[in-house]
Design a protein around this motif. Structure first.
Motif, mmCIF file in Angstrom:
data_model
loop_
_atom_site.group_PDB
_atom_site.id
_atom_site.type_symbol
_atom_site.label_atom_id
_atom_site.label_comp_id
_atom_site.label_asym_id
_atom_site.label_seq_id
_atom_site.Cartn_x
_atom_site.Cartn_y
_atom_site.Cartn_z
ATOM 1 N N MET A 44 0.821 -1.192 0.084
ATOM 2 C CA MET A 44 0.125 0.085 0.001
ATOM 3 C C MET A 44 0.764 1.443 0.142
ATOM 4 O O MET A 44 0.284 2.348 0.112
ATOM 5 N N GLU A 45 1.995 1.128 0.067
ATOM 6 C CA GLU A 45 3.019 2.096 -0.158
ATOM 7 C C GLU A 45 3.137 3.098 1.171
ATOM 8 O O GLU A 45 2.881 4.344 0.840
ATOM 9 N N MET B 138 -5.353 8.001 5.266
ATOM 10 C CA MET B 138 -4.479 7.180 5.469
ATOM 11 C C MET B 138 -5.018 6.258 6.697
ATOM 12 O O MET B 138 -4.669 5.082 6.680
ATOM 13 N N ALA B 139 -5.647 6.635 7.380
ATOM 14 C CA ALA B 139 -6.279 5.725 8.685
ATOM 15 C C ALA B 139 -7.376 4.522 7.945
ATOM 16 O O ALA B 139 -7.197 3.681 8.329
ATOM 17 N N GLN B 140 -8.040 4.955 6.745
ATOM 18 C CA GLN B 140 -8.777 4.072 6.011
ATOM 19 C C GLN B 140 -7.782 3.036 5.610
ATOM 20 O O GLN B 140 -8.205 1.746 5.615
ATOM 21 N N LYS B 141 -6.762 3.223 5.058
ATOM 22 C CA LYS B 141 -5.815 2.196 4.702
ATOM 23 C C LYS B 141 -5.381 1.333 5.656
ATOM 24 O O LYS B 141 -5.583 0.100 5.519
ATOM 25 N N ILE B 142 -5.066 1.817 6.720
ATOM 26 C CA ILE B 142 -4.725 0.849 8.002
ATOM 27 C C ILE B 142 -5.914 0.102 8.353
ATOM 28 O O ILE B 142 -5.692 -0.989 8.545
ATOM 29 N N GLU C 92 -7.193 -4.009 -5.041
ATOM 30 C CA GLU C 92 -6.923 -4.732 -3.865
ATOM 31 C C GLU C 92 -8.158 -5.908 -3.858
ATOM 32 O O GLU C 92 -7.974 -7.021 -3.512
ATOM 33 N N ILE C 93 -9.177 -5.363 -3.947
ATOM 34 C CA ILE C 93 -10.437 -6.019 -3.823
ATOM 35 C C ILE C 93 -10.365 -7.329 -4.896
ATOM 36 O O ILE C 93 -10.767 -8.361 -4.656
#
Length: 297
Positions: free
Chosen positions: A119-120, A136-140, A173-174
């Motif tokens: 996810m870089e 950013m928090a959504q990625k985590i 990713e899905i």
């Protein structure tokens, strides 16, 4: 084979019926769109599948077994209301969630590193959650949900909070997770995501199931047999006014009901009227079907 079978499921909160007689099968390996307006009952259904709450009546089978706590490790859930520990660092947060899913510490470390690189966002590992932007928090949160690669992945509004670039990243990713054999349930209001990703759908409205089937079958069911024709006519004045939608530089866009004709018959009629530049059936979008269902139920 169905990974999940829901039979005659009912749920009531005091005087409010949240789910009424829900019968639904989710095919293994599918990307399944769970649709409906706010308050329809989608979140209640998702919470019952995740064993957060119990249904009042009915049965849910997971891989032909009655759903029970032993199945929880095989199900991943990304809730619409995200839940991260704001004071924890990204690395510690992801290791914690991976360990909760039963992963050994060494494997958890390998997986966290893999996903941070993928996810870089490796440079974020020592940042606290509260210091991250919403995206950013959504990625985590997404990584924490998929890190153990569950057999069934339930995503509630997974694109919420993402800009177009990161929404595209999550979409890819899905698709990649689905290629690995993971069944994905996608609950969303974004009908363009349903069109792009889902191969099966169901719609809940006012606690009842009002629509279900493959995306192709559902769209076929709601087709109204009207064709869009782009025509450069020999005699524009001879075109029935009710057909004409627009005209630009001598080209006319027409919408013509097929009625009792065959498509080739209609096409031959159009060829006789002039130069045909386009001929296609107008298939309703999922957004149009969604709105139609809400208005009719």
């Amino acid at each position: 084979m169905n990974i999940l079978e829901i039979n005659r499921l009912n749920k009531t909160y005091e005087n409010h019926t949240a789910l009424q007689g829900i019968d639904l099968n989710i095919p293994k390996g599918s990307i399944f769109g769970l649709l409906g307006p706010n308050g329809a009952g989608k979140t209640t259904l998702i919470r019952i599948i995740n064993q957060i709450i119990d249904g009042d009546e009915g049965e849910i089978l997971f891989k032909n077994e009655v759903l029970q706590p032993k199945h929880i490790p095989f199900i991943g859930y990304l809730p619409e209301e995200r839940g991260l520990y704001k004071k924890m660092q990204v690395w510690d947060q992801l290791i914690y969630f991976a360990r909760l899913k039963g992963m050994p510490r060494l494997e958890a470390k390998e997986k966290v590193n893999y996903w941070l690189d993928k996810m870089e966002i490796s440079t974020w590992k020592e940042k606290k959650i509260e210091d991250l932007s919403k995206g950013m928090a959504q990625k985590i949160q997404f990584i924490a949900t998929v890190i153990h690669e569950p057999e069934l992945l339930i995503l509630d509004e997974p694109f919420s909070g993402f800009d177009p670039v990161n929404a595209e990243l999550i979409k890819n990713e899905i698709l990649e997770l689905n290629k690995k054999g993971i069944t994905i349930v996608l609950s969303t209001h974004r009908m363009e995501s349903v069109e792009l990703l889902c191969n099966h759908i169901a719609m809940i409205h006012q606690s009842k199931l009002v629509l279900r089937g493959s995306l192709k079958e559902v769209k076929k069911q709601y087709r109204n047999k009207v064709y869009k024709v782009i025509l450069e006519p020999n005699d524009p004045a001879g075109l029935p006014a009710e057909w004409v939608v627009a005209s630009v530089d001598g080209q006319y866009t027409l919408e013509i009901p097929l009625e009792s004709k065959k498509p080739n018959q209609l096409l031959n009629e159009m060829i006789a009227l002039g130069e045909v530049h386009g001929f296609s059936e107008i298939i309703p979008t999922m957004e149009e079907i969604f709105i139609q269902q809400i208005k009719s139920n």
